[in-house]
Design an enzyme around this catalytic site. Sequence first.
Site, PDB file in Angstrom:
ATOM      1  N   HIS A  47       1.128  -1.119  -0.096  1.00 53.44           N
ATOM      2  CA  HIS A  47      -0.099   0.114   0.099  1.00 53.44           C
ATOM      3  C   HIS A  47       1.062   1.112   0.011  1.00 53.44           C
ATOM      4  O   HIS A  47       1.849   1.173   0.776  1.00 53.44           O
ATOM      5  CB  HIS A  47      -0.731   0.157   1.395  1.00 53.44           C
ATOM      6  CG  HIS A  47      -1.695  -1.018   1.784  1.00 53.44           C
ATOM      7  ND1 HIS A  47      -2.914  -1.118   1.105  1.00 53.44           N
ATOM      8  CD2 HIS A  47      -1.292  -2.017   2.500  1.00 53.44           C
ATOM      9  CE1 HIS A  47      -3.455  -2.410   1.719  1.00 53.44           C
ATOM     10  NE2 HIS A  47      -2.437  -2.734   2.384  1.00 53.44           N
ATOM     11  N   LEU A 130      27.846  -5.499   1.944  1.00 52.26           N
ATOM     12  CA  LEU A 130      28.762  -4.925   2.858  1.00 52.26           C
ATOM     13  C   LEU A 130      29.353  -6.068   4.009  1.00 52.26           C
ATOM     14  O   LEU A 130      28.244  -7.004   4.536  1.00 52.26           O
ATOM     15  CB  LEU A 130      28.122  -3.819   3.375  1.00 52.26           C
ATOM     16  CG  LEU A 130      28.953  -3.062   4.589  1.00 52.26           C
ATOM     17  CD1 LEU A 130      30.046  -2.326   3.787  1.00 52.26           C
ATOM     18  CD2 LEU A 130      28.013  -2.411   5.298  1.00 52.26           C
ATOM     19  N   TYR A 213      -6.284  -7.652  -1.647  1.00 57.39           N
ATOM     20  CA  TYR A 213      -6.265  -6.522  -2.672  1.00 57.39           C
ATOM     21  C   TYR A 213      -5.798  -6.760  -3.942  1.00 57.39           C
ATOM     22  O   TYR A 213      -4.908  -7.624  -4.312  1.00 57.39           O
ATOM     23  CB  TYR A 213      -5.761  -5.084  -1.959  1.00 57.39           C
ATOM     24  CG  TYR A 213      -4.187  -5.240  -1.581  1.00 57.39           C
ATOM     25  CD1 TYR A 213      -3.314  -4.815  -2.603  1.00 57.39           C
ATOM     26  CD2 TYR A 213      -3.932  -5.458  -0.344  1.00 57.39           C
ATOM     27  CE1 TYR A 213      -1.837  -4.547  -1.922  1.00 57.39           C
ATOM     28  CE2 TYR A 213      -2.565  -5.271   0.049  1.00 57.39           C
ATOM     29  CZ  TYR A 213      -1.672  -4.698  -0.784  1.00 57.39           C
ATOM     30  OH  TYR A 213      -0.402  -4.791  -0.356  1.00 57.39           O
ATOM     31  N   ASP A 292      14.017  -0.038   8.265  1.00 61.98           N
ATOM     32  CA  ASP A 292      13.967  -1.158   9.413  1.00 61.98           C
ATOM     33  C   ASP A 292      15.424  -1.335   9.897  1.00 61.98           C
ATOM     34  O   ASP A 292      15.615  -2.128  10.863  1.00 61.98           O
ATOM     35  CB  ASP A 292      13.792  -2.500   8.195  1.00 61.98           C
ATOM     36  CG  ASP A 292      12.187  -2.888   8.019  1.00 61.98           C
ATOM     37  OD1 ASP A 292      11.232  -1.892   8.392  1.00 61.98           O
ATOM     38  OD2 ASP A 292      11.775  -3.729   7.577  1.00 61.98           O
ATOM     39  N   ALA A 305       7.476   0.397   5.162  1.00 60.77           N
ATOM     40  CA  ALA A 305       8.112   1.092   3.882  1.00 60.77           C
ATOM     41  C   ALA A 305       7.827   2.603   4.147  1.00 60.77           C
ATOM     42  O   ALA A 305       8.830   3.401   3.901  1.00 60.77           O
ATOM     43  CB  ALA A 305       7.811   0.521   2.645  1.00 60.77           C
TER      44      ALA A 305
HETATM   45  C1  LIG Z   1       4.453  -9.346   4.935  1.00 58.12           C
HETATM   46  C2  LIG Z   1       4.993  -8.054   5.025  1.00 58.12           C
HETATM   47  C3  LIG Z   1       4.264  -7.014   4.227  1.00 58.12           C
HETATM   48  C4  LIG Z   1       4.447  -5.698   4.459  1.00 58.12           C
HETATM   49  N1  LIG Z   1       3.646  -4.721   3.816  1.00 58.12           N
HETATM   50  C5  LIG Z   1       3.792  -3.349   3.791  1.00 58.12           C
HETATM   51  C6  LIG Z   1       3.001  -2.539   3.321  1.00 58.12           C
HETATM   52  O1  LIG Z   1       1.756  -2.839   2.595  1.00 58.12           O
HETATM   53  N2  LIG Z   1       3.342  -1.211   3.313  1.00 58.12           N
HETATM   54  C7  LIG Z   1       4.477  -0.762   4.037  1.00 58.12           C
HETATM   55  O2  LIG Z   1       4.903   0.427   4.009  1.00 58.12           O
HETATM   56  N3  LIG Z   1       5.518  -1.855   4.524  1.00 58.12           N
HETATM   57  C8  LIG Z   1       4.926  -2.807   4.678  1.00 58.12           C
HETATM   58  N4  LIG Z   1       5.937  -3.976   4.954  1.00 58.12           N
HETATM   59  C9  LIG Z   1       7.209  -3.396   5.504  1.00 58.12           C
HETATM   60  C10 LIG Z   1       8.136  -3.233   4.615  1.00 58.12           C
HETATM   61  O3  LIG Z   1       8.202  -4.343   3.877  1.00 58.12           O
HETATM   62  C11 LIG Z   1       9.632  -2.782   5.365  1.00 58.12           C
HETATM   63  O4  LIG Z   1       9.416  -1.979   6.543  1.00 58.12           O
HETATM   64  C12 LIG Z   1      10.460  -1.977   4.427  1.00 58.12           C
HETATM   65  O5  LIG Z   1      10.840  -2.818   3.397  1.00 58.12           O
HETATM   66  C13 LIG Z   1      11.688  -1.602   4.943  1.00 58.12           C
HETATM   67  O6  LIG Z   1      12.224  -0.797   3.945  1.00 58.12           O
HETATM   68  P1  LIG Z   1      13.932  -0.525   4.103  1.00 58.12           P
HETATM   69  O7  LIG Z   1      14.448   0.172   2.752  1.00 58.12           O
HETATM   70  O8  LIG Z   1      14.117  -0.139   5.350  1.00 58.12           O
HETATM   71  O9  LIG Z   1      14.554  -2.158   4.193  1.00 58.12           O
HETATM   72  P2  LIG Z   1      14.407  -3.267   3.005  1.00 58.12           P
HETATM   73  O10 LIG Z   1      13.243  -3.066   2.122  1.00 58.12           O
HETATM   74  O11 LIG Z   1      14.439  -4.506   3.904  1.00 58.12           O
HETATM   75  O12 LIG Z   1      15.567  -2.987   2.262  1.00 58.12           O
HETATM   76  C14 LIG Z   1      17.051  -3.497   2.384  1.00 58.12           C
HETATM   77  C15 LIG Z   1      17.946  -3.606   1.344  1.00 58.12           C
HETATM   78  O13 LIG Z   1      19.312  -3.693   1.823  1.00 58.12           O
HETATM   79  C16 LIG Z   1      19.745  -4.878   1.046  1.00 58.12           C
HETATM   80  N5  LIG Z   1      21.000  -5.118   2.007  1.00 58.12           N
HETATM   81  C17 LIG Z   1      20.743  -5.943   3.059  1.00 58.12           C
HETATM   82  N6  LIG Z   1      22.074  -6.234   3.765  1.00 58.12           N
HETATM   83  C18 LIG Z   1      23.040  -5.607   2.783  1.00 58.12           C
HETATM   84  C19 LIG Z   1      24.536  -5.666   2.769  1.00 58.12           C
HETATM   85  N7  LIG Z   1      25.109  -6.095   4.033  1.00 58.12           N
HETATM   86  N8  LIG Z   1      24.940  -5.085   2.103  1.00 58.12           N
HETATM   87  C20 LIG Z   1      24.273  -4.485   0.913  1.00 58.12           C
HETATM   88  N9  LIG Z   1      22.898  -4.607   0.680  1.00 58.12           N
HETATM   89  C21 LIG Z   1      22.359  -5.002   1.722  1.00 58.12           C
HETATM   90  C22 LIG Z   1      18.646  -5.754   0.973  1.00 58.12           C
HETATM   91  O14 LIG Z   1      18.907  -6.889  -0.204  1.00 58.12           O
HETATM   92  C23 LIG Z   1      17.576  -4.827   0.649  1.00 58.12           C
HETATM   93  O15 LIG Z   1      17.647  -4.480  -0.844  1.00 58.12           O
HETATM   94  C24 LIG Z   1       5.402  -5.217   5.038  1.00 58.12           C
HETATM   95  C25 LIG Z   1       6.476  -6.217   5.520  1.00 58.12           C
HETATM   96  C26 LIG Z   1       6.141  -7.513   5.396  1.00 58.12           C
HETATM   97  C27 LIG Z   1       7.128  -8.685   6.175  1.00 58.12           C
END
Ligand SMILES: Cc1cc2nc3c(=O)[nH]c(=O)nc-3n(C[C@H](O)[C@H](O)[C@H](O)COP(=O)(O)OP(=O)(O)OC[C@H]3O[C@@H](n4cnc5c(N)ncnc54)[C@H](O)[C@@H]3O)c2cc1C
Length: 385
Positions: A47, A130, A213, A292, A305
């Site tokens: 979403h 990393l 959805y 996260d 997200a």
């Molecule tokens: C089932 C489920 C449903 C969800 N639905 C929603 C929703 O509808 N709306 C919403 O807002 N949120 C939703 N979320 C939460 C959302 O997915 C996360 O909170 C969000 O993706 C976090 O974004 P981010 O960029 O912090 O981390 P991430 O999206 O986890 O991205 C981290 C990135 O870092 C990379 N990475 C990791 N370690 C390393 C490393 N050592 N070196 C280089 N790269 C690395 C990974 O490959 C990844 O690409 C959902 C989560 C789950 C589990």
Amino acid sequence: MRRDIRIAVIGAGLGGMTTAGLLQRAGFKVQVFEQAAAFSRIGAGIHLSPNVMKVMRRLGIETTLTDIGLHPDAFVSRKWDTGEVLFELPFHPQNEAHFGAAYINVHRGDLHQVLESALDHGTVAFGHKLRAMEERHGIVHLAFENGAKAEADLVIGADGVNSRVREYLLGTEKPRYSGHVAHRAVFPAALLNGLPIRACTKWWGEGSHILVYYMTQAREEVYVVSSVPHREWTSPQSFLPCDRDAFIAAFDGYHPELQQVVAAAPEVTMWPVFDREPVDCWSRGNVVLLGDACHPLRPYMASGAAMAIEDGAVLARCLADIGHDDPATAFSWYAANRMPRTNKVQRISVANTWFRGPTDPDWLFCYDACAVPLLAPQEAPRELA
Ligand SMILES: Cc1cc2nc3c(=O)[nH]c(=O)nc-3n(C[C@H](O)[C@H](O)[C@H](O)COP(=O)(O)OP(=O)(O)OC[C@H]3O[C@@H](n4cnc5c(N)ncnc54)[C@H](O)[C@@H]3O)c2cc1C
């Protein structure tokens, strides 16, 4: 902050990509390092609430997203067995005007592709996981598992729930398993055999729930995502395939309409739900965390997200406008302005009460991370009421 500093973002998730795009728009040089070899269209929807869409507007991709995404007529909460409507938030034009943007559902893979188009060509270095980092005399030295090395003046850890950058800042501590898994399935709407479903419905059970959805404007793809109790998660994988019969059995007794949707899913995956206790240290020296990596949330407000994206927007503003050439000042403004909001979202996500009954979404949806007045750290509240 001077615009010629070298900024490295670790992780090309939704938070990292948004941050990189906004920093580039502010005139900074940014390189993103991502462990994956390429983006893939994994089976999941997301979403995008109005607070997110306002950030997408500043990246110049709001219209592209509203063109491909599905515009639900409402968010509907229904009781698991009787189907009684517990709450309905309509998304008509007046509400969109009130929130300041639309509420849409998209495929995560499509969102990633659109976000990538907002970045300068060659920004993301794929295949760079990393391994280690060290800051010496104001320069951060990065070492990757593929043998590559890099230097940066600032490092932004956007590397998700198992963040390596967080380990560097705060030490090693495993995230907390919530005792729940999320089933995810994406399948062609044709498999519903004409069953009419509302665009965005959450079915509330006792200890479990499931959302259904459409993800695309053309309504040809359906997404289901659940939360059900699951004693332990021991796999190092971020998800596992799920036995279809076990998935169907988890919704035994639910309303016949929901059972029909569940039975139509040909393949299902299972994802552990992790989070962490809030921490009040998001940075040290020239290294800072977002999304996260610093505040993983249970996905029960669909806002993990969203918080990562908002973090990126506020961090980019603090680096551009606050602290002159002192990252510590910019980082302290960033954390002070973000923590009260992410703490509140975390509290509600753990309670899993968002939209269960009458809910006022204004504080979440009306927020504009790119325009909200930034408060000095001594003025900011520690937590929102
Ligand atoms: C089932 C489920 C449903 C969800 N639905 C929603 C929703 O509808 N709306 C919403 O807002 N949120 C939703 N979320 C939460 C959302 O997915 C996360 O909170 C969000 O993706 C976090 O974004 P981010 O960029 O912090 O981390 P991430 O999206 O986890 O991205 C981290 C990135 O870092 C990379 N990475 C990791 N370690 C390393 C490393 N050592 N070196 C280089 N790269 C690395 C990974 O490959 C990844 O690409 C959902 C989560 C789950 C589990």
